[in-house]
Motif scaffolding. Sequence first.
Motif, PDB file in Angstrom:
ATOM      1  N   PRO A   1       0.758  -1.408  -0.033  1.00 48.55           N
ATOM      2  CA  PRO A   1      -0.228  -0.122  -0.050  1.00 48.55           C
ATOM      3  C   PRO A   1       0.922   1.320   0.068  1.00 48.55           C
ATOM      4  O   PRO A   1       1.621   1.268   0.789  1.00 48.55           O
ATOM      5  CB  PRO A   1      -0.699  -0.113   1.173  1.00 48.55           C
ATOM      6  CG  PRO A   1      -0.980  -1.700   1.573  1.00 48.55           C
ATOM      7  CD  PRO A   1       0.265  -2.055   1.102  1.00 48.55           C
TER       8      PRO A   1
ATOM      9  N   ARG B   1      -1.396 -10.982  -3.774  1.00 44.45           N
ATOM     10  CA  ARG B   1      -1.193  -9.572  -4.018  1.00 44.45           C
ATOM     11  C   ARG B   1      -0.094  -8.873  -4.576  1.00 44.45           C
ATOM     12  O   ARG B   1      -0.232  -8.035  -5.671  1.00 44.45           O
ATOM     13  CB  ARG B   1      -1.203  -8.510  -2.674  1.00 44.45           C
ATOM     14  CG  ARG B   1      -1.706  -7.291  -2.595  1.00 44.45           C
ATOM     15  CD  ARG B   1      -1.249  -6.273  -1.497  1.00 44.45           C
ATOM     16  NE  ARG B   1       0.126  -6.488  -1.157  1.00 44.45           N
ATOM     17  CZ  ARG B   1       0.336  -5.985   0.136  1.00 44.45           C
ATOM     18  NH1 ARG B   1      -0.085  -5.682   0.943  1.00 44.45           N
ATOM     19  NH2 ARG B   1       1.839  -6.229   0.425  1.00 44.45           N
TER      20      ARG B   1
ATOM     21  N   ASP C   1      -1.854  -6.648   9.133  1.00 43.05           N
ATOM     22  CA  ASP C   1      -2.325  -5.497   8.824  1.00 43.05           C
ATOM     23  C   ASP C   1      -2.107  -5.541   7.113  1.00 43.05           C
ATOM     24  O   ASP C   1      -1.001  -5.220   6.815  1.00 43.05           O
ATOM     25  CB  ASP C   1      -1.592  -4.349   9.509  1.00 43.05           C
ATOM     26  CG  ASP C   1      -2.448  -2.805   8.780  1.00 43.05           C
ATOM     27  OD1 ASP C   1      -3.000  -2.962   8.073  1.00 43.05           O
ATOM     28  OD2 ASP C   1      -1.919  -1.889   9.814  1.00 43.05           O
TER      29      ASP C   1
ATOM     30  N   THR D   1      -3.832  -2.978   5.547  1.00 41.96           N
ATOM     31  CA  THR D   1      -4.370  -1.968   4.918  1.00 41.96           C
ATOM     32  C   THR D   1      -2.922  -0.825   5.085  1.00 41.96           C
ATOM     33  O   THR D   1      -2.732   0.071   4.068  1.00 41.96           O
ATOM     34  CB  THR D   1      -5.352  -1.286   6.038  1.00 41.96           C
ATOM     35  OG1 THR D   1      -6.441  -2.046   5.793  1.00 41.96           O
ATOM     36  CG2 THR D   1      -5.717   0.075   5.343  1.00 41.96           C
ATOM     37  N   ARG D   2      -2.207  -0.789   6.218  1.00 47.84           N
ATOM     38  CA  ARG D   2      -0.984  -0.083   6.119  1.00 47.84           C
ATOM     39  C   ARG D   2       0.142  -0.683   5.556  1.00 47.84           C
ATOM     40  O   ARG D   2       0.086  -2.011   5.015  1.00 47.84           O
ATOM     41  CB  ARG D   2      -0.692   0.202   7.798  1.00 47.84           C
ATOM     42  CG  ARG D   2      -1.197   1.415   8.155  1.00 47.84           C
ATOM     43  CD  ARG D   2      -2.745   1.807   8.430  1.00 47.84           C
ATOM     44  NE  ARG D   2      -3.336   0.565   9.021  1.00 47.84           N
ATOM     45  CZ  ARG D   2      -4.680   0.408   9.107  1.00 47.84           C
ATOM     46  NH1 ARG D   2      -5.157   1.281   8.855  1.00 47.84           N
ATOM     47  NH2 ARG D   2      -5.058  -0.742   9.761  1.00 47.84           N
TER      48      ARG D   2
ATOM     49  N   TYR E   1       0.747   5.393  13.021  1.00 45.91           N
ATOM     50  CA  TYR E   1      -0.476   4.879  12.931  1.00 45.91           C
ATOM     51  C   TYR E   1      -0.917   4.163  14.458  1.00 45.91           C
ATOM     52  O   TYR E   1      -1.770   4.268  15.020  1.00 45.91           O
ATOM     53  CB  TYR E   1      -0.977   4.187  11.914  1.00 45.91           C
ATOM     54  CG  TYR E   1      -2.361   3.430  12.098  1.00 45.91           C
ATOM     55  CD1 TYR E   1      -3.557   4.124  11.680  1.00 45.91           C
ATOM     56  CD2 TYR E   1      -2.387   2.281  12.522  1.00 45.91           C
ATOM     57  CE1 TYR E   1      -4.593   3.575  11.658  1.00 45.91           C
ATOM     58  CE2 TYR E   1      -3.784   1.534  12.504  1.00 45.91           C
ATOM     59  CZ  TYR E   1      -4.980   2.479  12.102  1.00 45.91           C
ATOM     60  OH  TYR E   1      -6.102   1.778  12.100  1.00 45.91           O
TER      61      TYR E   1
END
Length: 214
Positions: A36, A85, A148, A150-151, A194
Amino acid sequence: MPRFYARRRTSILAALTGLIASVALFNSPSASAALPTPVSAATAREYLSQLTVATENRTGYSRDLFPHWITISGTCNTRETVLKRDGTNVVTDSSCAATGGSWYSPYDGATWTAASDLDIDHLVPLAEAWDSGASKWTTAQRQAFANDLTRPQLIAVTDNVNQAKGDQDPATWMPSRSAYVCTYVRAWVQVKYYYGLSVDSAEKSALTNYLASC
């Protein structure tokens, strides 16, 4: 041009098979990891200025305190999800294990055609997280960190490069591929910010110097 490797070959036939696969890859689009996109360098510098500077403490750390490679969807766990991914033309079997595809490791510029040659790196290592605040988290919070998607925290990279990195922070280890350094430090700061993790003085100094060149 990415470097291509063929490891664990045990016969002439296997070596030829690897050569053919490499030739095919040279004639196809390069694989590239899909981490990401981290925050900009300007935002990373702002975040870094807000991070608490503190000494690290590894007392009580165990990797088992960070449940990882949990089920994400169907039969796919976190590792398998990242492999799909980050790879190109990834083929999986009924258990979601990758049986084909190619993967580009941005840390060292190598391309692999066997999933067994890839580790999924926790960009901010689990032990580093523990040292800088995760020791106070619940197990559920540590599980979320360890999985994680997303980060910019999980990425498929060459296995022995990841193993050489170990638990080191940017004061003592950086990717050998200079073109990825800025992405790496931006991601590092974003993840620490974060999750409210601290940095030690040497780590902050290194991050400050790297970000100044981004």
